[in-house]
Design a protein around this motif. Structure first.
Motif, PDB file in Angstrom:
ATOM      1  N   MET A   1       0.845  -1.197   0.000  1.00 43.94           N
ATOM      2  CA  MET A   1       0.000   0.000   0.000  1.00 43.94           C
ATOM      3  C   MET A   1       0.878   1.245   0.000  1.00 43.94           C
ATOM      4  O   MET A   1       1.927   1.275   0.639  1.00 43.94           O
ATOM      5  CB  MET A   1      -0.917  -0.015   1.231  1.00 43.94           C
ATOM      6  N   SER A  66       3.904  -0.776   7.061  1.00 39.03           N
ATOM      7  CA  SER A  66       3.591  -2.034   6.374  1.00 39.03           C
ATOM      8  C   SER A  66       4.157  -3.252   7.094  1.00 39.03           C
ATOM      9  O   SER A  66       3.765  -4.391   6.807  1.00 39.03           O
ATOM     10  CB  SER A  66       4.138  -1.995   4.941  1.00 39.03           C
ATOM     11  N   TYR A  68       3.546  -4.162   9.983  1.00 37.80           N
ATOM     12  CA  TYR A  68       2.506  -4.776  10.803  1.00 37.80           C
ATOM     13  C   TYR A  68       1.336  -5.209   9.925  1.00 37.80           C
ATOM     14  O   TYR A  68       0.852  -4.442   9.098  1.00 37.80           O
ATOM     15  CB  TYR A  68       2.047  -3.798  11.883  1.00 37.80           C
ATOM     16  N   SER A  69       0.888  -6.423  10.116  1.00 41.13           N
ATOM     17  CA  SER A  69      -0.119  -7.026   9.225  1.00 41.13           C
ATOM     18  C   SER A  69      -1.550  -6.695   9.644  1.00 41.13           C
ATOM     19  O   SER A  69      -2.319  -7.576  10.050  1.00 41.13           O
ATOM     20  CB  SER A  69       0.078  -8.546   9.189  1.00 41.13           C
ATOM     21  N   TYR A  70      -1.895  -5.423   9.538  1.00 47.67           N
ATOM     22  CA  TYR A  70      -3.266  -5.008   9.829  1.00 47.67           C
ATOM     23  C   TYR A  70      -4.043  -4.867   8.519  1.00 47.67           C
ATOM     24  O   TYR A  70      -3.459  -4.552   7.477  1.00 47.67           O
ATOM     25  CB  TYR A  70      -3.278  -3.651  10.537  1.00 47.67           C
ATOM     26  N   PRO A  71      -5.351  -5.059   8.570  1.00 52.59           N
ATOM     27  CA  PRO A  71      -6.185  -4.848   7.367  1.00 52.59           C
ATOM     28  C   PRO A  71      -6.511  -3.365   7.217  1.00 52.59           C
ATOM     29  O   PRO A  71      -7.661  -2.937   7.324  1.00 52.59           O
ATOM     30  CB  PRO A  71      -7.438  -5.679   7.676  1.00 52.59           C
ATOM     31  N   TYR A  72      -5.472  -2.560   6.974  1.00 52.71           N
ATOM     32  CA  TYR A  72      -5.652  -1.113   6.907  1.00 52.71           C
ATOM     33  C   TYR A  72      -6.615  -0.686   5.802  1.00 52.71           C
ATOM     34  O   TYR A  72      -6.600  -1.234   4.700  1.00 52.71           O
ATOM     35  CB  TYR A  72      -4.320  -0.421   6.597  1.00 52.71           C
ATOM     36  N   THR A  73      -7.406   0.336   6.091  1.00 48.87           N
ATOM     37  CA  THR A  73      -8.062   1.078   5.020  1.00 48.87           C
ATOM     38  C   THR A  73      -7.017   2.075   4.522  1.00 48.87           C
ATOM     39  O   THR A  73      -5.986   2.289   5.172  1.00 48.87           O
ATOM     40  CB  THR A  73      -9.290   1.856   5.531  1.00 48.87           C
ATOM     41  N   GLN A  74      -7.269   2.717   3.392  1.00 44.74           N
ATOM     42  CA  GLN A  74      -6.326   3.716   2.891  1.00 44.74           C
ATOM     43  C   GLN A  74      -6.160   4.850   3.894  1.00 44.74           C
ATOM     44  O   GLN A  74      -5.045   5.341   4.130  1.00 44.74           O
ATOM     45  CB  GLN A  74      -6.805   4.282   1.554  1.00 44.74           C
ATOM     46  N   GLN A  76      -6.531   4.777   7.177  1.00 48.61           N
ATOM     47  CA  GLN A  76      -5.761   4.327   8.339  1.00 48.61           C
ATOM     48  C   GLN A  76      -4.273   4.265   8.002  1.00 48.61           C
ATOM     49  O   GLN A  76      -3.424   4.673   8.803  1.00 48.61           O
ATOM     50  CB  GLN A  76      -6.266   2.956   8.798  1.00 48.61           C
ATOM     51  N   THR A 102      -5.292  -3.798  18.824  1.00 47.67           N
ATOM     52  CA  THR A 102      -6.316  -3.724  17.788  1.00 47.67           C
ATOM     53  C   THR A 102      -6.293  -2.328  17.174  1.00 47.67           C
ATOM     54  O   THR A 102      -5.730  -1.383  17.749  1.00 47.67           O
ATOM     55  CB  THR A 102      -7.716  -3.979  18.369  1.00 47.67           C
ATOM     56  N   TYR A 138     -13.254   5.573   8.671  1.00 46.16           N
ATOM     57  CA  TYR A 138     -14.034   4.389   8.294  1.00 46.16           C
ATOM     58  C   TYR A 138     -15.255   4.214   9.192  1.00 46.16           C
ATOM     59  O   TYR A 138     -16.254   3.611   8.792  1.00 46.16           O
ATOM     60  CB  TYR A 138     -13.165   3.132   8.368  1.00 46.16           C
TER      61      TYR A 138
END
Length: 216
Positions: A1, A66, A68-74, A76, A102, A138
């Motif tokens: 990203m 990057s 850290y493996s979070y399901p980021y939104t753009q 975030q 979290t 979000y």
């Protein structure tokens, strides 16, 4: 990203651009958009060099986020890149507790990083508030069924309104964040509405929330 234009503009807005070296609040020689690597007092650069340093430092911040493996939104991702650009990868590790917190816990802790040299700085308070507002976007977005547009379900606020929602709006405006919608907040709201081509009512309705958040 990769960082979006909104994210880059957030960084530029709070860093400012200086083509001559200066000392930041804790005495570190700085130049361009908050660049510190290899900088010495008396140093001067061109705008092109400032842009190159910005790109270099953003890439470094992106790598840290990057990690850290979070399901980021753009939004975030952009917010954390701005945070890391300003506070460093070490503080990002503390903020996320090395990737174990979290996203909600991270959001709640962003405002705490508002000090430099042990002193709370208004600029950092405002920057953290803007980053948190972007990070939390979000939560305020909803997609209308069968309509491909974003709608910001934020409560309408106006002069006399108080509370956390006013603080979010004040962060968007870049004014003092006190949670009270007073004359200055109303004045700046009208100015932003004029800039965004909206009716200058001073009332933060759905259209103003949407345009305002997208302008951050």
């Amino acid at each position: 990203m990769k960082t979006s234009n909104n994210g880059l503009n957030l960084i530029k807005r709070f860093e400012g651009c200086h083509l001559t070296a200066y000392k930041d609040p804790v005495g570190i020689p700085t130049i361009g958009y908050g660049h510190i690597k290899g900088v010495k007092m008396g140093m001067k650069i061109t705008q092109a060099q400032a842009d190159a340093y910005l790109k270099e430092d953003v890439v470094s911040a992106e790598k840290a986020v990057s990690k850290y493996s979070y399901p980021y939104t753009q939004d975030q991702f952009d917010a954390l890149v701005s945070f890391t650009y300003n506070c460093g990868a070490g503080n990002l590790a503390k903020l996320t507790n090395n990737g174990t917190r979290t996203l909600a816990q991270i959001s709640a802790r962003i405002p705490a990083y508002n000090k430099a040299g042990g002193k709370e700085l208004r600029g950092l308070v405002n920057r953290r508030a803007a980053e948190k507002a972007l990070f939390d976007t979000y939560l305020t977005k909803a997609v209308k069924p069968k309509v491909e547009e974003e709608v910001y379900n934020m409560k309408e606020i106006k002069r006399g309104s108080k509370g956390k929602i006013v603080k979010v709006w004040q962060a968007v405006l870049g004014v003092e964040i006190d949670g009270s919608f007073g004359p200055d907040t109303e004045k700046k709201t009208k100015a932003l509405q004029k800039k965004l081509g909206l009716t200058q009512t001073g009332v933060v309705d759905k259209a103003t929330w949407k345009a305002g958040l997208e302008s951050v």
